[in-house]
Design a protein around this motif. Structure first.
Motif, PDB file in Angstrom:
ATOM      1  N   ILE A  97       1.076  -1.466  -0.264  1.00 55.32           N
ATOM      2  CA  ILE A  97      -0.237  -0.518   0.159  1.00 55.32           C
ATOM      3  C   ILE A  97       0.780   1.042   0.036  1.00 55.32           C
ATOM      4  CG2 ILE A  97      -0.030   0.518   2.634  1.00 55.32           C
ATOM      5  CD1 ILE A  97      -3.535   0.534  -0.069  1.00 55.32           C
ATOM      6  N   VAL A  98       1.875   1.015   1.196  1.00 53.73           N
ATOM      7  CA  VAL A  98       2.760   1.908   0.530  1.00 53.73           C
ATOM      8  C   VAL A  98       2.771   2.720  -0.909  1.00 53.73           C
ATOM      9  CG1 VAL A  98       5.279   3.465   1.376  1.00 53.73           C
ATOM     10  CG2 VAL A  98       3.978   1.570   3.559  1.00 53.73           C
ATOM     11  N   LYS A  99       3.567   1.674  -1.748  1.00 57.83           N
ATOM     12  CA  LYS A  99       4.029   1.819  -2.951  1.00 57.83           C
ATOM     13  C   LYS A  99       2.986   2.271  -3.696  1.00 57.83           C
ATOM     14  CE  LYS A  99       6.625   1.495  -6.500  1.00 57.83           C
ATOM     15  NZ  LYS A  99       7.451   1.939  -7.391  1.00 57.83           N
ATOM     16  N   PHE A 100       1.798   1.823  -3.641  1.00 59.83           N
ATOM     17  CA  PHE A 100       0.592   2.651  -4.969  1.00 59.83           C
ATOM     18  C   PHE A 100       0.510   3.635  -4.291  1.00 59.83           C
ATOM     19  CE2 PHE A 100      -3.960   1.661  -4.929  1.00 59.83           C
ATOM     20  CZ  PHE A 100      -4.178   2.126  -6.106  1.00 59.83           C
ATOM     21  N   MET A 101       0.017   3.881  -2.274  1.00 60.78           N
ATOM     22  CA  MET A 101       0.379   5.745  -2.439  1.00 60.78           C
ATOM     23  C   MET A 101       1.400   6.650  -2.997  1.00 60.78           C
ATOM     24  SD  MET A 101      -0.961   4.660   1.053  1.00 60.78           S
ATOM     25  CE  MET A 101      -0.139   6.479   1.803  1.00 60.78           C
ATOM     26  N   SER A 102       3.318   6.286  -2.671  1.00 68.00           N
ATOM     27  CA  SER A 102       4.079   7.363  -3.309  1.00 68.00           C
ATOM     28  C   SER A 102       3.603   7.022  -4.593  1.00 68.00           C
ATOM     29  CB  SER A 102       5.125   5.736  -3.439  1.00 68.00           C
ATOM     30  OG  SER A 102       6.141   6.581  -3.595  1.00 68.00           O
ATOM     31  N   ASP A 103       2.891   5.870  -5.681  1.00 61.72           N
ATOM     32  CA  ASP A 103       3.042   5.916  -7.206  1.00 61.72           C
ATOM     33  C   ASP A 103       1.804   6.688  -7.379  1.00 61.72           C
ATOM     34  OD1 ASP A 103       5.261   3.966  -7.578  1.00 61.72           O
ATOM     35  OD2 ASP A 103       4.083   2.424  -8.008  1.00 61.72           O
ATOM     36  N   ILE A 104       0.950   6.559  -7.395  1.00 56.97           N
ATOM     37  CA  ILE A 104      -0.468   7.445  -6.975  1.00 56.97           C
ATOM     38  C   ILE A 104       0.153   9.509  -6.663  1.00 56.97           C
ATOM     39  CG2 ILE A 104      -2.597   8.587  -6.195  1.00 56.97           C
ATOM     40  CD1 ILE A 104      -3.518   5.798  -5.581  1.00 56.97           C
ATOM     41  N   GLU A 105       0.583   9.710  -6.032  1.00 55.87           N
ATOM     42  CA  GLU A 105       1.641  11.163  -5.517  1.00 55.87           C
ATOM     43  C   GLU A 105       2.475  11.268  -6.256  1.00 55.87           C
ATOM     44  OE1 GLU A 105       2.191  13.225  -1.664  1.00 55.87           O
ATOM     45  OE2 GLU A 105       2.916  11.425  -1.778  1.00 55.87           O
ATOM     46  N   ARG A 106       3.714  10.636  -6.561  1.00 54.52           N
ATOM     47  CA  ARG A 106       4.426  10.576  -7.819  1.00 54.52           C
ATOM     48  C   ARG A 106       3.724  10.930  -8.802  1.00 54.52           C
ATOM     49  NH1 ARG A 106       6.872   8.227 -11.391  1.00 54.52           N
ATOM     50  NH2 ARG A 106       6.349   6.463 -10.535  1.00 54.52           N
ATOM     51  N   ILE A 107       2.585  10.458  -9.650  1.00 54.99           N
ATOM     52  CA  ILE A 107       2.111  10.747 -10.573  1.00 54.99           C
ATOM     53  C   ILE A 107       1.455  12.169 -10.647  1.00 54.99           C
ATOM     54  CG2 ILE A 107       0.649  10.085 -12.099  1.00 54.99           C
ATOM     55  CD1 ILE A 107       3.463   8.386 -12.898  1.00 54.99           C
ATOM     56  N   LEU A 108       0.912  12.292 -10.250  1.00 52.89           N
ATOM     57  CA  LEU A 108       0.177  13.512  -9.701  1.00 52.89           C
ATOM     58  C   LEU A 108       0.455  14.915  -9.708  1.00 52.89           C
ATOM     59  CD1 LEU A 108      -3.048  12.223  -7.472  1.00 52.89           C
ATOM     60  CD2 LEU A 108      -3.230  12.335 -10.299  1.00 52.89           C
ATOM     61  N   ASN A 109       1.711  14.509  -9.518  1.00 51.31           N
ATOM     62  CA  ASN A 109       2.540  16.199  -9.374  1.00 51.31           C
ATOM     63  C   ASN A 109       3.620  15.991  -9.912  1.00 51.31           C
ATOM     64  OD1 ASN A 109       1.267  16.866  -6.427  1.00 51.31           O
ATOM     65  ND2 ASN A 109       1.404  15.236  -5.540  1.00 51.31           N
ATOM     66  N   VAL A 110       4.198  15.378 -10.989  1.00 57.02           N
ATOM     67  CA  VAL A 110       5.198  15.507 -11.500  1.00 57.02           C
ATOM     68  C   VAL A 110       4.831  16.978 -12.448  1.00 57.02           C
ATOM     69  CG1 VAL A 110       5.636  13.067 -12.542  1.00 57.02           C
ATOM     70  CG2 VAL A 110       4.006  14.517 -13.636  1.00 57.02           C
ATOM     71  N   SER A 111       5.696  17.183 -12.612  1.00 55.43           N
ATOM     72  CA  SER A 111       5.682  18.187 -13.339  1.00 55.43           C
ATOM     73  C   SER A 111       4.633  18.517 -14.936  1.00 55.43           C
ATOM     74  CB  SER A 111       7.621  18.515 -14.150  1.00 55.43           C
ATOM     75  OG  SER A 111       7.888  18.124 -15.063  1.00 55.43           O
ATOM     76  N   GLU A 112       4.817  19.582 -15.373  1.00 62.28           N
ATOM     77  CA  GLU A 112       3.840  19.629 -16.747  1.00 62.28           C
ATOM     78  C   GLU A 112       4.922  18.937 -17.695  1.00 62.28           C
ATOM     79  OE1 GLU A 112       0.667  20.025 -19.400  1.00 62.28           O
ATOM     80  OE2 GLU A 112       1.104  20.392 -16.516  1.00 62.28           O
ATOM     81  N   GLN A 113       6.219  19.604 -18.202  1.00 64.10           N
ATOM     82  CA  GLN A 113       6.613  18.831 -18.493  1.00 64.10           C
ATOM     83  C   GLN A 113       6.859  17.265 -18.890  1.00 64.10           C
ATOM     84  OE1 GLN A 113      10.838  20.453 -19.135  1.00 64.10           O
ATOM     85  NE2 GLN A 113      12.037  18.979 -21.034  1.00 64.10           N
ATOM     86  N   GLU A 114       7.313  16.435 -17.584  1.00 65.26           N
ATOM     87  CA  GLU A 114       7.756  15.084 -17.594  1.00 65.26           C
ATOM     88  C   GLU A 114       5.752  14.537 -17.791  1.00 65.26           C
ATOM     89  OE1 GLU A 114       8.516  11.953 -14.244  1.00 65.26           O
ATOM     90  OE2 GLU A 114       8.918  14.438 -13.940  1.00 65.26           O
ATOM     91  N   ARG A 115       5.148  15.067 -17.612  1.00 67.24           N
ATOM     92  CA  ARG A 115       3.230  15.146 -17.819  1.00 67.24           C
ATOM     93  C   ARG A 115       3.642  14.943 -18.937  1.00 67.24           C
ATOM     94  NH1 ARG A 115      -1.145  15.528 -18.713  1.00 67.24           N
ATOM     95  NH2 ARG A 115      -0.836  17.708 -19.644  1.00 67.24           N
ATOM     96  N   ARG A 116       3.242  15.968 -19.877  1.00 67.19           N
ATOM     97  CA  ARG A 116       4.009  15.642 -21.385  1.00 67.19           C
ATOM     98  C   ARG A 116       4.493  14.397 -22.091  1.00 67.19           C
ATOM     99  NH1 ARG A 116       3.302  21.841 -22.818  1.00 67.19           N
ATOM    100  NH2 ARG A 116       1.419  22.955 -22.047  1.00 67.19           N
ATOM    101  N   SER A 117       5.576  14.158 -21.427  1.00 67.13           N
ATOM    102  CA  SER A 117       6.642  13.672 -22.483  1.00 67.13           C
ATOM    103  C   SER A 117       5.915  12.096 -21.982  1.00 67.13           C
ATOM    104  CB  SER A 117       8.097  13.506 -21.641  1.00 67.13           C
ATOM    105  OG  SER A 117       9.086  13.198 -22.063  1.00 67.13           O
TER     106      SER A 117
END
Length: 438
Positions: A379-399
């Motif tokens: 659950i910790v890994k899952f939470m970390s992935d959700i938080e990281r993906i939702l907070n990536v920079s706009e450039q990284e998200r677009r890429s």
């Protein structure tokens, strides 16, 4: 759902489909080379019929248990549309469901046959009658191949194909089929949709053609900010919310995954991630249990952090609202084609955020739904992935979003998939004709 007593219905319409092309990223190319032993041969999208040896256009009888909203059914809808576009005749049979009108809208004959009861159990009392009705469809039309995807309709379809001396094709969409049924398919033409399924079949002495399910990427677009804000207001979601979407049936193992989604949302909010909101798309027998869990976690009141929207025929709208998607199988293809980051979490394992480095593992296990995955779930890994993906920079998200769309277009485009399937159809017809002439 009422049982429909009509034996058939058919309407005609026309359907056009656009095929798009895109370049492939260098990272994805390297991943593809590493995965060359597992991936099926690539094919270039085509725009004209490739079946030319038939005197008449190839005619496929496509059989489903029911026209439900699910990965198998939506893939079959896309496949039928593409077969028609490529000049192949298709007739479809299945029990009435929410996707019935979509199939009728393709303009091909659609027959309503109650292969299953309203509780989804086999309609065993009417099995002989169903076999007779399906046989009458074959007799009425110059069908070349019967292609089924599910049990019990596949059992009936195979018997009809055998009696009519027609090739029978069956696509194995997962690892959940009864082994006695699979044993009965050893003389059929079998399609496996992932390397994990292909290995399972091979272990049981069944040879199969490895052809993935596909989608038309032209049906999925990057989000429009104006439309996105409009839909968020309709759902009562803040304009600055960071939204994760989970899409699946809310039953059995998928309901257990949804429980982890709710637990993760609750924990992340408690740890201060106040901009996090969740949308859950789908229904099933465990929906009330999941709604009660969200209430217990204080995610529905006083502030609605989790929104249950039920089953929908227009999931595209919710992709427009979301910032990332969680799920498995076909949902992965739809999300990435919509240029959304995707976290793969299936019934057989957890992969995490899909990117070039784990794309091969995602394909091998069909995004965690068909086989073991290299990433162990916590659950910790899952939470970390959700938080990281939702907070990536706009450039990284677009890429990441651009890579995802190009990856789906290259590997899973419905035109490529259909071309490979047509080659298999043609081989089955040729082999049967050769056997008859021997």
């Amino acid at each position: 759902m009422k049982t429909n007593k009509r034996s058939s219905s058919a309407k005609t319409s026309s359907s056009k489909q656009a095929s798009l092309t895109s370049s492939h990223s260098k990272q994805d190319a390297r991943s593809s080379k590493r995965d060359s032993s597992q991936r099926p041969p690539q094919a270039t999208p085509c725009t004209s019929p490739i079946v030319k040896s038939q005197t008449l256009p190839l005619h496929i009888l496509m059989v489903l248990d029911q026209f439900n909203i699910g990965g198998t059914e939506t893939y079959t809808l896309s496949l039928t549309r593409e077969l028609l576009r490529q000049g192949v005749k298709v007739t479809v049979a299945g029990k009435q469901g929410k996707l019935l009108q979509a199939f009728i809208g393709l303009g091909c004959p659609v027959y309503e046959l109650d292969f299953v009861l309203d509780n989804h159990e086999p309609n065993t009392e009417r099995e002989q009658e169903l076999m007779h009705m399906l046989s009458s469809i074959v007799e009425r039309n110059p069908v070349h191949i019967i292609h089924a995807h599910q049990f019990p309709s596949g059992k009936i379809a195979k018997a009809v194909a055998c009696a009519a001396h027609l090739p029978f094709v069956f696509t194995v969409h997962g690892t959940y089929y009864d082994h006695s049924f699979l044993d009965d398919l050893k003389d059929a033409v079998i399609i496996s949709v992932s390397p994990a399924v292909e290995r399972m079949l091979r272990t049981n002495g069944i040879r199969s053609y490895l052809i993935p399910n596909g989608i038309d990427t032209g049906e999925y677009q990057a989000r429009s900010e104006v439309y996105r804000e409009h839909l968020r207001k309709k759902l009562g979601l803040p304009s600055d919310a960071l939204i994760a979407l989970y899409a699946s049936r809310l039953s059995w193992e998928k309901a257990e995954i949804c429980k982890q989604v709710i637990h993760a949302a609750s924990a992340l909010r408690n740890f201060g991630f106040q901009r996090l909101y969740m949308i859950i798309v789908g229904d099933g027998k465990d929906e009330k249990m999941l709604t009660d869990l969200a209430k217990q976690e204080h995610l529905l009141f006083p502030q609605q952090v989790v929104t249950f929207v039920g089953e929908t025929t227009n999931i595209h709208a919710y992709y427009q609202v979301a910032d990332c998607v969680i799920g498995t199988g076909r949902v992965a293809l739809e999300a990435m084609a919509s240029m959304l980051p995707f976290i793969a979490y299936g019934t057989k394992g957890y992969i995490g955020a899909i990117q070039p480095s784990n794309a091969a593992a995602a394909w091998d296990s069909w995004f965690g739904d068909h086989g073991a995955t290299p990433e162990a779930f916590t659950i910790v890994k899952f939470m970390s992935d959700i938080e990281r993906i939702l907070n990536v920079s706009e450039q990284e998200r677009r890429s990441l979003a651009q890579w995802g769309r190009e990856h789906v277009h290259e590997r899973y485009h419905i035109t490529n998939v259909t071309r490979k399937l047509l080659d298999t159809y043609q081989e089955a017809v040729t082999n049967l004709q050769t056997a008859k002439n021997a």
